[in-house]
Design a protein around this motif. Structure first.
Motif, PDB file in Angstrom:
ATOM      1  N   TYR A   1       0.494  -0.908  -0.118  1.00  0.00           N
ATOM      2  CA  TYR A   1       0.022  -0.089   0.356  1.00  0.00           C
ATOM      3  C   TYR A   1       0.964   1.653   0.002  1.00  0.00           C
ATOM      4  N   VAL A   2       1.652   1.375   0.627  1.00  0.00           N
ATOM      5  CA  VAL A   2       2.673   2.645   1.252  1.00  0.00           C
ATOM      6  C   VAL A   2       3.377   3.082  -0.385  1.00  0.00           C
ATOM      7  N   THR A   3       4.057   1.917  -0.779  1.00  0.00           N
ATOM      8  CA  THR A   3       5.098   1.918  -1.785  1.00  0.00           C
ATOM      9  C   THR A   3       3.948   2.687  -3.688  1.00  0.00           C
ATOM     10  N   GLY A   4       3.307   1.494  -3.375  1.00  0.00           N
ATOM     11  CA  GLY A   4       1.770   1.910  -3.988  1.00  0.00           C
ATOM     12  C   GLY A   4       1.589   3.088  -3.854  1.00  0.00           C
ATOM     13  N   MET A   5       1.228   3.873  -2.992  1.00  0.00           N
ATOM     14  CA  MET A   5       0.607   5.176  -3.530  1.00  0.00           C
ATOM     15  C   MET A   5       2.389   6.366  -3.533  1.00  0.00           C
ATOM     16  N   GLY A   6       3.237   5.384  -3.601  1.00  0.00           N
ATOM     17  CA  GLY A   6       4.515   6.454  -3.608  1.00  0.00           C
ATOM     18  C   GLY A   6       5.199   7.298  -2.418  1.00  0.00           C
ATOM     19  N   PHE A   7       5.232   6.836  -1.531  1.00  0.00           N
ATOM     20  CA  PHE A   7       5.601   7.487  -0.077  1.00  0.00           C
ATOM     21  C   PHE A   7       6.831   7.034  -0.496  1.00  0.00           C
ATOM     22  N   THR A   8       7.788   7.580   0.040  1.00  0.00           N
ATOM     23  CA  THR A   8       9.559   6.812   0.096  1.00  0.00           C
ATOM     24  C   THR A   8       9.477   5.876   1.950  1.00  0.00           C
ATOM     25  N   HIS A   9       8.820   7.094   2.511  1.00  0.00           N
ATOM     26  CA  HIS A   9       9.139   6.510   3.930  1.00  0.00           C
ATOM     27  C   HIS A   9       7.890   5.337   4.432  1.00  0.00           C
ATOM     28  N   VAL A  10       8.074   4.826   5.533  1.00  0.00           N
ATOM     29  CA  VAL A  10       6.938   4.701   6.619  1.00  0.00           C
ATOM     30  C   VAL A  10       7.648   5.411   7.736  1.00  0.00           C
ATOM     31  N   GLU A  11       6.671   5.655   8.575  1.00  0.00           N
ATOM     32  CA  GLU A  11       7.286   6.011   9.910  1.00  0.00           C
ATOM     33  C   GLU A  11       5.745   5.481  11.204  1.00  0.00           C
ATOM     34  N   PHE A  12       7.166   4.501  11.994  1.00  0.00           N
ATOM     35  CA  PHE A  12       6.048   3.998  13.132  1.00  0.00           C
ATOM     36  C   PHE A  12       5.878   5.438  14.599  1.00  0.00           C
ATOM     37  N   LEU A  13       4.574   5.102  14.907  1.00  0.00           N
ATOM     38  CA  LEU A  13       4.765   5.306  16.111  1.00  0.00           C
ATOM     39  C   LEU A  13       5.215   4.505  16.906  1.00  0.00           C
ATOM     40  N   PRO A  14       5.997   4.542  18.170  1.00  0.00           N
ATOM     41  CA  PRO A  14       6.965   3.974  19.126  1.00  0.00           C
ATOM     42  C   PRO A  14       6.067   2.808  19.287  1.00  0.00           C
ATOM     43  N   VAL A  15       6.951   1.525  18.482  1.00  0.00           N
ATOM     44  CA  VAL A  15       7.325   0.139  18.213  1.00  0.00           C
ATOM     45  C   VAL A  15       7.251  -0.742  19.477  1.00  0.00           C
ATOM     46  N   MET A  16       7.976   0.531  20.068  1.00  0.00           N
ATOM     47  CA  MET A  16       9.323  -0.058  21.873  1.00  0.00           C
ATOM     48  C   MET A  16       7.688  -0.545  23.374  1.00  0.00           C
ATOM     49  N   ALA A  17       8.037  -1.893  23.694  1.00  0.00           N
ATOM     50  CA  ALA A  17       7.564  -2.777  24.080  1.00  0.00           C
ATOM     51  C   ALA A  17       6.784  -1.308  25.187  1.00  0.00           C
TER      52      ALA A  17
END
Length: 717
Positions: free
Chosen positions: A265-281
């Motif tokens: 989805y993200v690559t199809g939308m043409g974004f260069t990066h995905v940023e995750f809200l903190p994935v730390m426990a």
């Protein structure tokens, strides 16, 4: 023969779990062996010569007797089951002198592989090495199912040089759940503590740490990156992993399921990066990860750490960069976490005027303490190296920089010079940037910093903080404030759209429309727009187009790309069904086309951080709420003219100066019918004539559709 019996006080300390140096009295010595195994019915020592029973020295489980030779095993009768295992207290110290020296001076860059729990082989025996920093504890034990959660069974050895406790537990392996039991300096028992350096945690509300085969999670091969990201297209899709999309039963997707759906989805939308809200426990899902306790562990509900590492690798295989939000400013007060970890203010400041955030009810890391800096530095390196993330977006930097952040005048302590700047935090951030540049070349640091603190993106060696980019929070607030106004009143807020260019090149900026703008009663992006439904969509199309063509890298929170009506809820999926409706699908298509245009046109990204890349054409037409500017790329690349009309009135023959005459192509129109617009515009081509305007010798009369943004380029370009 020397008397090897223990003093009654030592026996009492052992059986009561108060002895601070168990290796001095347990295990083999002087031809004898002593073990403490509460609950055992009997114990035998097994060697090549056979088995010999140990005598019970205390009914609480203290056994001792002669030791004929080494190595040996303990055969333990637990009353119905028998266990054969090596003696924990027969193993030597584990951490080397270099590790202890680096830990002591706070410069150990592999703290995640030094402290914590790590399966290994010691003297030919497989087991797990545990190490924990707790310098003020009187006694520390590892507890888990493997020892009945009894802190008397496996008290650890203190390495005084670094304030680190360690132990090797044989025949333990990955998957074991454990915590630490500590006595504070006064000898009082603390709540069981999770491992600050654990690589995996239990799924909340459980709070245990889990042993991981850390040697098997090898850092991936460094990813090749183009130099100078400030000159590259940088378009970020911000994601909360738990609510981007959910299963039919509202279950969260695993890391693997998320990769299957999110990456295409993200690559199809043409974004260069995905940023995750903190994935730390983190213990509370409602914090969205911004109150983490597991600075080395991916959040457990989504799967084991190796699956998260694979998600990052899959993003890279698809050409997608990965940014992780990271929180070194503060941590929650949960009793199983870092708060008063060894009975003292170890990770936090002791004085609440320095150590407590009233806004978030959290504790503030004491960045003046070298071991705490080392802990956080190790965490940053861990996510960039072990998991292969491309960047860390550092949260709440403003709260780190100022001692009086969100505090009444009498509730903060000045620095040593009497000022409000937090010198320890500034030093930490500068050091962090140097370590990352040296240890993880090509990786980026991005600051969420909302003040005018100078030099956030200047190199640390030049007196700056050393970040690569800074979120432009001022631009976000000013432009959203403008867009929320009814168009009839926008003429009085004209500067909201232009003021950002006054300081646009003082830092390397990223333009964010983040999660913070669609929560806590703020509504959604589409909900902020004025007018009827058609005008709301037109406004949002014009605004996002203005943003994508404005100097600065781009960030958009999930759901904004298809105009989700509902405010974001972390416990629900995005409203994907809206894409069955034409206006929502049209906006999504427009974002896809904007990303393509942004990537393909050097004028829209190559000089984002250089004033040579921008020139106002129409700056002060507040009566018509029209804005026009030119974007320039490197020499030899065509410029781009951007024109926005922020009223619903179509402007006919609106004359705009151009740097060259001849044909200009209209390569983008947010009012296009395929995006849900009225399909007004300039038919794809206009011709500039030799009529001076706006300081240029050539100009063109344009049709400016109501609530639209246009992009034109020279036809020969």
């Amino acid at each position: 023969m020397a008397d090897t019996s223990l003093h009654p006080d030592a026996v009492a300390a052992l059986v009561e779990g108060r002895h601070g140096d168990p290796f001095a009295v347990l295990g083999p010595r002087d031809g004898r062996v002593r073990v403490l195994l509460p609950g055992a019915r009997g114990v035998e020592v097994v060697t090549r010569k056979g088995a010999a029973p140990l005598s019970q020295a205390h009914p609480a489980g203290l056994f001792e007797g002669p030791l004929a030779e080494t190595p040996y095993l303990l055969r333990i009768d637990w009353g119905g089951t028998t266990q054969e295992v090596e003696d924990v207290y027969a193993f030597p110290p584990l951490l080397g002198e270099l590790d202890l020296h680096l830990l002591g001076e706070g410069t150990h860059q592999d703290i995640g592989r030094c402290l914590g729990a790590h399966p290994c082989v010691v003297e030919g025996v497989r087991g797990v090495r545990f190490a924990l920093w707790a310098p003020n504890a009187r006694r520390v034990s590892v507890v888990g199912d493997f020892n009945g959660w009894d802190g008397r069974r496996n008290p650890m050895r203190l390495r005084h040089e670094a304030g680190v406790w360690e132990i090797f537990i044989p025949r333990l392996g990955p998957g074991a759940i454990y915590k630490f039991e500590l006595l504070d300096p006064n000898g009082s028992l603390l709540p069981l503590k999770a491992d600050p350096c654990a690589w995996q945690a239990e799924v909340p509300p459980a709070t245990g740490s889990i042993v991981v085969d850390t040697a098997a999670i090898r850092p991936p091969k460094p990813r090749a990156r183009p130099p100078g990201m400030e000159n590259q297209p940088f378009s970020v899709y911000e994601v909360h992993a738990g609510s981007w999309m959910r299963g039919p039963d509202n279950s969260t997707l695993s890391w693997e399921e998320l990769g299957d759906k999110l990456i295409p989805y993200v690559t199809g939308m043409g974004f260069t990066h995905v940023e995750f809200l903190p994935v730390m426990a983190h213990p509370f899902g409602g914090s969205w990860g911004y109150q983490p306790l597991g600075q080395f562990a991916p959040h457990a509900p989504f799967g084991p750490p190796e699956h998260f590492q694979r998600l990052v690798a899959r993003c890279h295989e698809a050409g997608l960069g990965v940014i992780l939000d990271w929180v070194p400013a503060h941590f929650p007060t949960d009793t199983h976490g870092l708060a008063r970890f060894d009975g003292t203010a170890l990770y936090e400041h002791a004085d609440p005027r320095e150590g407590f955030h009233h806004d978030w009810n959290t504790l503030i890391f004491n960045l003046g303490r070298r071991e705490v800096r080392n802990f956080l530095m190790g965490s940053a390196v861990h996510w960039l190296e072990t998991y292969g993330a491309d960047a860390l977006r550092v949260d709440a930097v403003a709260s780190m920089l100022y001692r009086d952040y969100s505090r009444p005048h009498d509730q903060w302590i000045p620095n040593i010079h009497g000022g409000r700047e937090n010198l320890e935090s500034i030093s930490f951030l500068q050091e962090l940037s140097r370590v990352i540049a040296e240890r993880c070349p090509g990786k980026l640091l991005i600051a969420e910093e909302s003040t005018a603190f100078p030099g956030v993106t200047r190199k640390a060696d030049e007196g700056g903080l050393g970040f690569d980019f800074k979120w432009n929070m001022g631009w976000m607030h000013d432009t959203l404030h403008y867009m929320e106004r009814d168009p009839i009143y926008r003429q009085y807020q004209h500067g909201g759209m232009t003021f950002g260019m006054v300081y646009a090149f003082t830092e390397k900026f990223m333009l964010p429309l983040s999660h913070d703008e669609v929560v806590h009663g703020k509504g959604s992006l589409i909900g902020k727009m004025p007018g009827d439904d058609w005008q709301k969509f037109a406004n949002l199309r014009a605004y996002l187009s203005f943003m994508w063509t404005h100097p600065g890298k781009k960030l958009l929170f999930m759901g904004g790309e298809f105009a989700q009506w509902r405010e974001w809820n972390h416990d629900r999926s995005l409203d994907w069904h809206l894409l069955d409706q034409a206006p929502h699908a049209g906006l999504q298509r427009m974002l896809r086309d904007l990303n393509r245009l942004y990537r393909e046109m050097p004028a829209l990204h190559a000089l984002d951080c250089d004033p040579a890349g921008f020139r106002w054409v129409v700056l002060d037409d507040n009566a018509n709420s029209v804005f026009a500017f030119l974007r320039f790329g490197p020499e030899g690349t065509p410029p781009a003219l951007v024109v926005s009309n922020m009223t619903p009135v179509t402007r006919q023959g609106y004359r705009i100066g151009l740097p060259s005459g001849g044909a200009w192509r209209e390569v983008f129109n947010s009012d296009a019918g395929i995006y849900g617009g009225s399909n007004n515009g300039n038919g794809g081509m206009v011709h500039a004539v030799a009529e001076p305007a706006h300081g240029f010798d050539a100009s063109v009369g344009l049709e400016l559709p109501g609530l639209s943004t246009l992009v034109l380029v020279p036809a020969e370009g």
